[in-house]
Design an enzyme around this catalytic site. Structure first.
Site, PDB file in Angstrom:
ATOM      1  N   HIS A 467       0.828  -1.211   0.000  1.00 50.74           N
ATOM      2  CA  HIS A 467       0.000   0.000   0.000  1.00 50.74           C
ATOM      3  C   HIS A 467       0.859   1.258   0.000  1.00 50.74           C
ATOM      4  O   HIS A 467       0.684   2.152  -0.844  1.00 50.74           O
ATOM      5  CB  HIS A 467      -0.924  -0.006   1.215  1.00 50.74           C
ATOM      6  CG  HIS A 467      -1.753   1.229   1.362  1.00 50.74           C
ATOM      7  ND1 HIS A 467      -3.066   1.298   0.951  1.00 50.74           N
ATOM      8  CD2 HIS A 467      -1.465   2.455   1.872  1.00 50.74           C
ATOM      9  CE1 HIS A 467      -3.544   2.512   1.185  1.00 50.74           C
ATOM     10  NE2 HIS A 467      -2.584   3.236   1.754  1.00 50.74           N
ATOM     11  N   GLU A 468       1.770   1.354   0.950  1.00 46.19           N
ATOM     12  CA  GLU A 468       2.584   2.567   1.042  1.00 46.19           C
ATOM     13  C   GLU A 468       3.475   2.745  -0.179  1.00 46.19           C
ATOM     14  O   GLU A 468       3.763   3.874  -0.598  1.00 46.19           O
ATOM     15  CB  GLU A 468       3.412   2.563   2.328  1.00 46.19           C
ATOM     16  CG  GLU A 468       2.581   2.642   3.598  1.00 46.19           C
ATOM     17  CD  GLU A 468       1.660   3.837   3.646  1.00 46.19           C
ATOM     18  OE1 GLU A 468       2.009   4.897   3.082  1.00 46.19           O
ATOM     19  OE2 GLU A 468       0.574   3.735   4.238  1.00 46.19           O
ATOM     20  N   HIS A 471       1.748   4.724  -2.791  1.00 42.70           N
ATOM     21  CA  HIS A 471       1.936   6.172  -2.624  1.00 42.70           C
ATOM     22  C   HIS A 471       3.296   6.602  -3.177  1.00 42.70           C
ATOM     23  O   HIS A 471       3.415   7.655  -3.822  1.00 42.70           O
ATOM     24  CB  HIS A 471       1.872   6.541  -1.137  1.00 42.70           C
ATOM     25  CG  HIS A 471       0.507   6.523  -0.538  1.00 42.70           C
ATOM     26  ND1 HIS A 471      -0.545   7.242  -1.047  1.00 42.70           N
ATOM     27  CD2 HIS A 471       0.023   5.881   0.564  1.00 42.70           C
ATOM     28  CE1 HIS A 471      -1.619   7.051  -0.293  1.00 42.70           C
ATOM     29  NE2 HIS A 471      -1.299   6.234   0.684  1.00 42.70           N
TER      30      HIS A 471
END
Length: 677
Positions: A467-468, A471
């Site tokens: 997920h990160e 980003h």
């Protein structure tokens, strides 16, 4: 304080970094450099703004909008470095500087956004004939000036400055107090027998944490920011589970900690007053005005429509857990028996999978591997480049053709000086105008193993890694002219979308086969287990969706308060808000309760926690597109990168989605994913 010429020469923050990609020279930066650097940054930026507003030439794009984008570079660079450190490795001195700087930054911002002369210059810019990105830049500035109060009269501006300054101080205090409470709430256990269910590596990490905290011979169960603590899924001792859960959900509301509830209440009240001053019904309406969601009503309708099905699913899950346990389920029992039911129904024991999820393998052979297959990226570890902490590693990221793209920093382990949760920061934002390439950071809070032991991740932590990094890709792939539009500088209810899409590769056959291998034997995770993981994907969605909606609806309740309305006791207000929304299950507390809801009281998600599920509509529909078009291919990666990830905010984000998908998003894939049909 005045800065001498000699001091300026010695302060690395006042000069361009000599390191590749402008990576801050962390080995040279000292705590005493920050305040002088901020002072110099304020001074330089105000001088640049004064030159723009007093320019005798008629306002045009170059001398006003582009000049604004060029201004403030020193202050921006200092802020990136400092606030990354304040969130990831804050000493008492750094926290003191943060408390001092927060109101100064607020006043500095007000000096610009409330400047009527500057506003008038932007309004006078002739935009016909400008490129689309330039036209959007002017429009965004004008909208910001109007929304933040440039058209108010002077008495109203004076009150607005007071409110903004007070809110900056209170938000900083809430964030710092939340970290302190998280550290204080760690549960100390003296008898290792009480830790039955935890792995040897986890018990060793608890012993290490206790020793570092001054409790040699003990075992310290440290907390993460959300309500639900990972150890609850494995601890066999029910009393220890209750202690851990209670310590988690009572943060900010107990005499032995720092009471954050009065701070939260005060923040909500001041935000409501500010919203009224700016012409909005409440703070939520103010925040929604520049998001992709069309209205507060649309947000409320979506959350309300999802809640009944989520709660029904959670109630069905609770019944299954109680049957498994042989007694009624309390909140501290949920995760433990959820794993028992998962094992019984799907023959999956998530705790037993940890040996297959070693951190470096997940990173190199999972996260980076997927990025290579999709986008052609390669990652070179740069041991010669310093991080801001010994745990930080730096990778140079290169494109398929070998050209340099930027730097990626990974900071994965928890420590007392770090905020809870996980996040991505920029240290350098991409901009063609400033000839800057991206430098981005991922922060997680994985328990650091004892020396010589592997860092084994839970499945949830694997999800967080992917997920990160989504980003990070959003920041790394940015191709914009103006820094205002760079990377993740998009509406808050869009920013989670690319990161959620990147989660799809976790169990993609080619990816999981590459990274999910036993850290001792190199044995791959059996395909039938991976199949059972996929089959079990809907199990637990009732809990996950309900705890999320509890937090999102609580956020809306706090921020839809009108000015002057006293909500009363914060915990009573919280209870009534959850009851009114129909998500008041005692076994499923909100993902964040008021006392430690950093996202909305200390970060940029006030009235915006809905953004995760709003973005997930786009995410789930995007996953369907990838599946329809063959999945993990270079062509698909190039299309997603070109049409969406590279665009930042230089075009309307929903138009970027349409350009990628060929149509508007549909909600059905989200309903299918979460079992909300």
């Amino acid at each position: 304080m005045p800065t001498s010429d000699q001091d300026s020469l010695r302060n690395p923050l006042l000069h361009d970094s000599p390191l590749p990609y402008g990576l801050p020279d962390f080995e040279a930066i000292r705590t005493e450099h920050y305040l002088p650097a901020f002072a110099a940054g304020f001074q330089a930026h105000l001088a640049e703004i004064a030159a723009i507003r007093s320019n005798p030439e008629p306002a045009d794009f170059q001398n006003t909008a582009e000049a604004m984008e060029r201004s403030g570079r020193l202050l921006r660079n200092v802020s990136y470095v400092f606030f990354n450190l304040a969130s990831a490795d804050a000493s008492a001195e750094i926290q003191e500087i943060e408390r001092e700087i927060a109101p100064q930054l607020s006043a500095h911002s007000d000096a610009i956004t409330l400047d009527s002369t500057l506003y008038a210059r932007f309004a006078a810019i002739e935009t016909d004939g400008l490129a689309d990105e330039a036209q959007r830049l002017v429009a965004e500035y004008l909208d910001e000036f109007r929304r933040l109060g440039a058209a108010l009269d002077e008495p109203a501006k004076a009150r607005l400055r007071e409110l903004n300054s007070a809110l900056a101080e209170l938000s900083t205090r809430f964030g710092q107090d939340s970290v302190a409470n998280m550290n204080r709430a760690a549960v100390l256990v003296s008898d290792p027998a009480e830790l039955a269910g935890l792995s040897d590596v986890e018990i060793s990490a608890a012993a290490e944490a206790a020793d570092q905290a001054g409790h040699p011979g003990g075992y310290l169960l440290t907390l993460i920011l959300p309500s639900n603590q990972p150890a609850l899924a494995a601890l066999e001792n029910r009393d220890v589970r209750q202690r851990l859960h209670t310590a988690s959900v009572q943060r900010g509301a107990t005499p032995d900690g720092i009471e954050t509830l009065p701070t939260a209440k005060q923040i909500a009240a001041l935000r409501a007053e500010r919203a009224e001053l700016l012409g909005f019904a409440n703070h939520a309406e103010f925040e929604t005005a520049n998001q992709t969601a069309p209205s507060l009503t649309a947000i409320g309708s979506m959350l309300a429509s999802l809640a009944p099905a989520a709660v029904r699913n959670a109630a069905a899950e609770a019944a299954a857990l109680a049957e498994q346990a042989g007694h009624p389920i309390e909140a501290w029992d949920w995760s433990f028996y959820a794993e028992k039911v998962r094992a019984a129904r799907f023959d999956i024991d998530l705790a037993a999978l940890k040996p297959y999820f070693e951190l470096d393998r997940v990173l190199h052979d999972g996260v980076f591997f997927a990025a290579n297959r999709l986008y052609g990226l390669t990652f070179e570890l740069r041991d010669d480049l310093p991080g801001y902490h010994p745990d930080v590693r730096v990778w140079e990221v290169k494109n398929r053709d070998g050209s340099g793209l930027g730097l990626f920093l990974g900071d994965y382990f928890t420590r007392d000086s770090k905020n809870g949760g996980a996040w991505m920061n920029e240290l350098v934002a991409q901009s063609d105008l400033l000839d800057e390439r991206p430098v981005v950071v991922n922060n997680l809070n994985i328990s650091k193993p004892a020396a010589g032991k592997p860092a084994l991740l839970s499945y949830d932590e694997v999800v967080t890694c992917f997920h990160e990094f989504g980003h990070a890709l959003h920041g790394l792939f940015s191709e914009v002219t103006y820094p205002r539009f760079s990377g993740t500088n998009v509406p808050r209810d869009f920013v989670e979308y690319p990161s959620q899409v990147n989660e799809m590769w976790i169990l993609w056959p080619e990816v999981v086969a590459n990274y999910a291998r036993h850290h001792e034997t190199d044995e791959p995770l059996a395909p039938e287990i991976i199949d059972r993981l996929r089959a079990a994907s809907l199990w637990g969605e009732g809990f996950a969706t309900t705890e999320y909606l509890g937090a999102a609806l609580l956020d809306q309740a706090w921020h839809q308060l009108a000015a002057g309305v006293d909500p009363g006791d914060p915990l009573e207000f919280e209870t009534k808000a959850l009851q009114a929304a129909g998500v008041d299950l005692p076994q499923v507390p909100p993902r964040y309760r008021t006392g430690y809801f950093n996202h909305i009281f200390a970060s940029g998600y006030s009235a915006g926690y809905y953004a995760y599920i709003w973005s997930e509509v786009l995410d789930a529909d995007t996953v369907e597109w990838f599946k329809e078009h063959g999945g993990l291919t270079a062509d698909n990666g190039e299309h997603f990168r070109r049409e969406l990830l590279s665009r930042g905010n230089r075009i309307n984000p929903l138009q970027a989605f349409r350009n990628f998908r060929g149509r508007d998003a549909q909600i059905q894939p989200l309903l299918d994913r979460r079992g909300l049909n």
